[in-house]
Design an enzyme around this catalytic site. Structure first.
Site, PDB file in Angstrom:
ATOM      1  N   HIS A 103      40.952  92.796 161.990  1.00 43.53           N
ATOM      2  CA  HIS A 103      42.091  92.711 162.894  1.00 43.53           C
ATOM      3  C   HIS A 103      43.401  92.510 162.168  1.00 43.53           C
ATOM      4  O   HIS A 103      44.444  92.942 162.634  1.00 43.53           O
ATOM      5  CB  HIS A 103      41.859  91.616 163.927  1.00 43.53           C
ATOM      6  CG  HIS A 103      41.194  92.167 165.140  1.00 43.53           C
ATOM      7  ND1 HIS A 103      40.316  91.456 165.901  1.00 43.53           N
ATOM      8  CD2 HIS A 103      41.301  93.377 165.710  1.00 43.53           C
ATOM      9  CE1 HIS A 103      39.900  92.211 166.893  1.00 43.53           C
ATOM     10  NE2 HIS A 103      40.485  93.387 166.802  1.00 43.53           N
ATOM     11  N   ARG A 105      31.745 106.878 169.543  1.00 44.41           N
ATOM     12  CA  ARG A 105      30.586 106.068 169.130  1.00 44.41           C
ATOM     13  C   ARG A 105      30.088 105.291 170.351  1.00 44.41           C
ATOM     14  O   ARG A 105      30.480 104.143 170.576  1.00 44.41           O
ATOM     15  CB  ARG A 105      30.977 105.097 168.023  1.00 44.41           C
ATOM     16  CG  ARG A 105      31.328 105.751 166.678  1.00 44.41           C
ATOM     17  CD  ARG A 105      31.740 104.690 165.668  1.00 44.41           C
ATOM     18  NE  ARG A 105      31.676 105.132 164.298  1.00 44.41           N
ATOM     19  CZ  ARG A 105      32.747 105.435 163.554  1.00 44.41           C
ATOM     20  NH1 ARG A 105      33.957 105.337 164.048  1.00 44.41           N
ATOM     21  NH2 ARG A 105      32.594 105.822 162.297  1.00 44.41           N
ATOM     22  N   ARG A 156      28.709 111.099 170.951  1.00 47.70           N
ATOM     23  CA  ARG A 156      27.539 110.888 170.096  1.00 47.70           C
ATOM     24  C   ARG A 156      26.573 109.995 170.846  1.00 47.70           C
ATOM     25  O   ARG A 156      26.954 108.924 171.332  1.00 47.70           O
ATOM     26  CB  ARG A 156      27.946 110.215 168.782  1.00 47.70           C
ATOM     27  CG  ARG A 156      26.729 109.850 167.939  1.00 47.70           C
ATOM     28  CD  ARG A 156      27.093 109.339 166.583  1.00 47.70           C
ATOM     29  NE  ARG A 156      27.498 107.936 166.610  1.00 47.70           N
ATOM     30  CZ  ARG A 156      27.908 107.279 165.529  1.00 47.70           C
ATOM     31  NH1 ARG A 156      27.995 107.917 164.378  1.00 47.70           N
ATOM     32  NH2 ARG A 156      28.253 106.030 165.605  1.00 47.70           N
ATOM     33  N   GLU A 195      24.263 113.555 158.201  1.00 47.98           N
ATOM     34  CA  GLU A 195      24.601 112.318 157.487  1.00 47.98           C
ATOM     35  C   GLU A 195      23.424 111.778 156.690  1.00 47.98           C
ATOM     36  O   GLU A 195      23.518 110.722 156.066  1.00 47.98           O
ATOM     37  CB  GLU A 195      25.127 111.258 158.463  1.00 47.98           C
ATOM     38  CG  GLU A 195      24.230 110.977 159.644  1.00 47.98           C
ATOM     39  CD  GLU A 195      24.835 109.983 160.638  1.00 47.98           C
ATOM     40  OE1 GLU A 195      25.800 109.291 160.294  1.00 47.98           O
ATOM     41  OE2 GLU A 195      24.320 109.912 161.767  1.00 47.98           O
ATOM     42  N   ASN A 227      30.289 108.702 155.986  1.00 47.89           N
ATOM     43  CA  ASN A 227      30.076 107.264 155.726  1.00 47.89           C
ATOM     44  C   ASN A 227      28.615 107.007 155.367  1.00 47.89           C
ATOM     45  O   ASN A 227      28.306 106.297 154.416  1.00 47.89           O
ATOM     46  CB  ASN A 227      30.429 106.412 156.957  1.00 47.89           C
ATOM     47  CG  ASN A 227      31.863 106.593 157.394  1.00 47.89           C
ATOM     48  OD1 ASN A 227      32.680 107.090 156.631  1.00 47.89           O
ATOM     49  ND2 ASN A 227      32.175 106.204 158.615  1.00 47.89           N
ATOM     50  N   ASP A 228      27.730 107.611 156.157  1.00 45.88           N
ATOM     51  CA  ASP A 228      26.300 107.445 155.874  1.00 45.88           C
ATOM     52  C   ASP A 228      25.823 108.401 154.784  1.00 45.88           C
ATOM     53  O   ASP A 228      24.994 108.029 153.960  1.00 45.88           O
ATOM     54  CB  ASP A 228      25.473 107.657 157.150  1.00 45.88           C
ATOM     55  CG  ASP A 228      25.427 106.392 157.983  1.00 45.88           C
ATOM     56  OD1 ASP A 228      25.263 105.307 157.386  1.00 45.88           O
ATOM     57  OD2 ASP A 228      25.577 106.472 159.212  1.00 45.88           O
ATOM     58  N   ARG A 236      26.727 100.935 152.310  1.00 45.25           N
ATOM     59  CA  ARG A 236      28.163 101.088 152.588  1.00 45.25           C
ATOM     60  C   ARG A 236      28.872  99.766 152.865  1.00 45.25           C
ATOM     61  O   ARG A 236      30.088  99.692 152.800  1.00 45.25           O
ATOM     62  CB  ARG A 236      28.383 102.082 153.750  1.00 45.25           C
ATOM     63  CG  ARG A 236      27.805 101.639 155.053  1.00 45.25           C
ATOM     64  CD  ARG A 236      27.707 102.789 156.040  1.00 45.25           C
ATOM     65  NE  ARG A 236      28.725 102.730 157.076  1.00 45.25           N
ATOM     66  CZ  ARG A 236      28.758 103.489 158.158  1.00 45.25           C
ATOM     67  NH1 ARG A 236      27.816 104.425 158.327  1.00 45.25           N
ATOM     68  NH2 ARG A 236      29.689 103.390 159.046  1.00 45.25           N
ATOM     69  N   CYS A 295      33.631 113.541 160.340  1.00 44.08           N
ATOM     70  CA  CYS A 295      34.114 112.383 161.095  1.00 44.08           C
ATOM     71  C   CYS A 295      33.983 111.082 160.326  1.00 44.08           C
ATOM     72  O   CYS A 295      34.244 110.011 160.870  1.00 44.08           O
ATOM     73  CB  CYS A 295      33.428 112.298 162.455  1.00 44.08           C
ATOM     74  SG  CYS A 295      31.642 112.191 162.328  1.00 44.08           S
TER      75      CYS A 295
HETATM   76  C1  PEP Z   1      29.395 108.387 159.491  1.00 43.64           C
HETATM   77  O1  PEP Z   1      28.274 107.974 159.193  1.00 43.64           O
HETATM   78  O2  PEP Z   1      30.153 108.986 158.683  1.00 43.64           O
HETATM   79  C2  PEP Z   1      29.936 108.180 160.830  1.00 43.64           C
HETATM   80  C3  PEP Z   1      31.085 108.722 161.176  1.00 43.64           C
HETATM   81  O3  PEP Z   1      29.258 107.421 161.694  1.00 43.64           O
HETATM   82  P1  PEP Z   1      29.149 105.831 161.611  1.00 43.64           P
HETATM   83  O4  PEP Z   1      30.283 105.338 160.744  1.00 43.64           O
HETATM   84  O5  PEP Z   1      29.243 105.355 163.009  1.00 43.64           O
HETATM   85  O6  PEP Z   1      27.803 105.604 160.994  1.00 43.64           O
HETATM   86 MG    MG Z   2      26.772 107.416 160.570  1.00 40.32          MG
END
Ligand code: PEP
Ligand code: MG
Length: 579
Positions: A195, A302, A338, A436, A459-460, A470, A507
């Site tokens: 935040h 999400r 999603r 992912e 991200n994953d 991560r 994304c």
């Molecule tokens: C990702 O994994 O890149 C993603 C966008 O989904 P999340 O961050 O919710 O796992």
């Molecule tokens: Mg993900």
């Protein structure tokens, strides 16, 4: 302390540069003593607690009115979230019941209840919740102040701008400090989505969080520079560094003005390639921001946050209402919904058995396939809402073709059920997957034949490709989006999508980082989706690059052997465009 031009590194949280004197901000700590309350006084103790909560809510309402003129909607939402905690039966009723049962003073029980929530949230492998523990702390301090009559917030009375240094800052602290007198923020703890970062972005104040040693290394009144783009803090900078940053500051001011003017212009490269620039959202309240920033739609909704904020399963009707409202407001643009990406890494509930290694366990589509009745409730809600706008459905964590087929079968069954019941829905809703998981990346050419679109969840994908959690700061240096293995997988996914004539977006956070965004654009991605706040500057980036040049750059970059070489190769292109 002592040497000139020392550097501390933290996590860049709000972009921009700031030069000023340090002001160390300490929040008073509180100790809460336990007292037994005689049975005949319990009623009064409960009343005392209820009154304290009422007063805390009144304060929050006043604070919201006071800051409404200065802060953006996002920041105001944070304070409504605090109010919601104070109205939540899980917090308030539970405290009252415990006061009655345990015959113990209100401050002790309330402290215990809130700290229970804080420790639950801080163990979640989800930064959104981990970092929102500051909200609970904020609410706790407010109510304790009312109960004990102490002043919990150090008054901030600076009239000249300072860079504020704190171990942690709650949203209230940040807002009470106000705009104008703080030109930068540094905290020892926190992450990119904490935040402090959100409020700092709302205020347009450069910030570095997670700087670990800031409060111990920085002295009150020390001259410092913070670079919110790189996460660097210079302590007692020398003249050369000051001059360099002064000229960067002047550019920053001009840049901000330029960004605002671009808000509703298309994200098109100099040589005419149009990129879709979409928003990632977690909660429906973010739609105002999405519209204001001129996003081309929602690239990732999400939906698990609908479940996470209440820790139970919302009904089909509730979900239908939420999805319909979002679809209506974003139409004619697309909303990619999603399906649930829950797992024991995100939340514990009856649905989820405790797992030794939850990130590799029953999360995402795996959980939905093992609970088809629950999954079908969500699919029904989405399909019913699909008549209210342009909805697309996306399955997370797909690891192979048979998993995709199972998900599609359940989707088809749901369509058939609705048809049979005469309930209106759009059976031609486009279906896509998050790519992912490395196994999906490697078999992307096959998977592309079974779907209408891909969205790459970097991200994953990064964590699973490099085997680097991560959320683990100990191995944060390994978790590098420019690792050649990651980039080559991403390139392969994009090619597979295009060879099969399907659309492909990204994304993950990689889409919002100028350096990696350049690489993704050069690899030919059709869409970049990111938090609404990041949209303006990525729009500016897209409008200042040449797609043909980036294609060349990216195809050479991914041949290089290390992340360092790749970064060094792409960096000059980014710098040339003043990012
Ligand atoms: C990702 O994994 O890149 C993603 C966008 O989904 P999340 O961050 O919710 O796992
Ligand atoms: Mg993900």
């Amino acid at each position: 302390m002592g040497d000139k031009n020392r550097v501390i590194n933290g996590i860049p949280a709000s972009p921009g540069i700031s030069l000023g004197r340090a002001y160390i901000y300490h929040r008073n700590s509180k100790t809460v003593n336990k007292r037994l309350i005689p049975s005949e006084k319990i009623k009064d103790e409960v009343k005392r607690f209820q009154r304290a909560v009422e007063l805390a809510i009144e304060d929050l309402t006043k604070l919201q009115e006071k800051i409404a003129k200065n802060l953006d909607q996002n920041t105001l939402k944070i304070f409504s979230a605090h109010q919601a905690v104070l109205e939540d039966p899980e917090v308030i009723e539970v405290t009252i019941v415990r006061i009655r049962q345990e015959k113990v003073n209100a401050e002790y029980i309330f402290n215990d209840v809130i700290n229970g929530w804080i420790s639950n949230y801080s163990t979640l492998d989800n930064s959104f919740f981990r970092e929102r523990t500051a909200d609970f702390e904020d609410v706790l301090y407010r109510v304790l102040t009312k109960l004990t009559g102490e002043i919990s917030f150090k008054k901030f009375d600076k009239t000249t701008p300072v860079i504020l240094i704190a171990r942690n800052l709650s949203p209230s602290d940040t807002a009470e400090i106000g705009r104008g007198t703080v030109c930068g923020l540094v905290t020892d703890i926190g992450g990119q989505t904490s935040h402090t970062a959100i409020v700092a972005r709302g205020l347009g104040v450069p910030a570095v969080v997670g700087a670990k040693v800031a409060t111990s290394e920085i002295d009150e009144g020390m001259l410092i520079i913070i670079d919110g783009n790189s996460g660097t803090i210079y302590l007692e900078p020398d003249d050369q560094t000051i001059q360099k940053y002064k000229s960067l500051l002047a550019k920053q001011v001009a840049f901000k003005t330029e960004l605002q003017e671009l808000n509703n212009l298309p994200a098109v490269t100099i040589d005419g390639r149009l990129i879709e620039l979409s928003a990632n959202i977690e909660l429906p309240v973010e739609i105002d921001d999405v519209l204001e920033k001129g996003a081309d739609g929602i690239g990732l909704y999400r939906t698990e946050f609908l479940y996470l904020v209440r820790n139970d399963l919302p009904s089909e009707e509730e979900q239908f209402q939420v999805y319909s409202e979002i679809a209506r407001r974003v139409a004619p643009n697309n909303v990619i919904i999603r399906t649930l990406d829950l797992g024991a890494d995100k939340i514990s509930s009856q649905l989820l058995k405790e797992e030794i290694n939850p990130a590799l366990g029953q999360r995402g589509i795996r959980l939905c396939l093992s609970h088809p009745e629950m999954f079908k409730v969500q699919l029904r809600a989405i399909l019913r809402a699909s008549v209210n706008g342009n909805i697309r459905v996306m399955f997370p964590m797909i690891s192979g073709y048979s998993e995709l087929e199972q998900a599609k079968d359940l989707f088809q069954e749901t369509c058939d059920d609705l048809k049979q019941a005469g309930i209106s829905h759009d059976s031609s809703v486009p279906l896509g997957i998050m790519v992912e998981v490395p196994s999906a990346a490697v078999t992307a050419n096959d998977l592309a034949k079974g779907v209408d679109f891909f969205s790459i969840g970097t991200n994953d994908l990064i964590q699973y490709t490099i085997a680097a959690d991560r959320g683990n700061s100990n191995i944060a240096s390994l978790y590098n989006p420019c690792h050649p293995a990651v980039l080559r997988l991403v390139a392969g996914i994009i090619d597979s999508a295009h060879n099969n004539s399907i659309w492909v977006g990204v994304c993950g956070v990689m889409a919002a980082n100028p350096l990696t965004a350049c690489i993704l654009l050069g690899l030919g991605v059709d869409e970049l989706s990111m938090s609404p706040n990041d949209i303006p500057w990525i729009r500016r980036l897209i409008r200042s690059v040449n797609y043909d040049e980036l294609r060349q750059l990216s195809s050479e970059a991914i041949k290089l052997g290390t992340s360092e070489e790749i970064e060094k190769y792409v960096e000059p292109y980014r710098i040339k465009r003043q990012f």
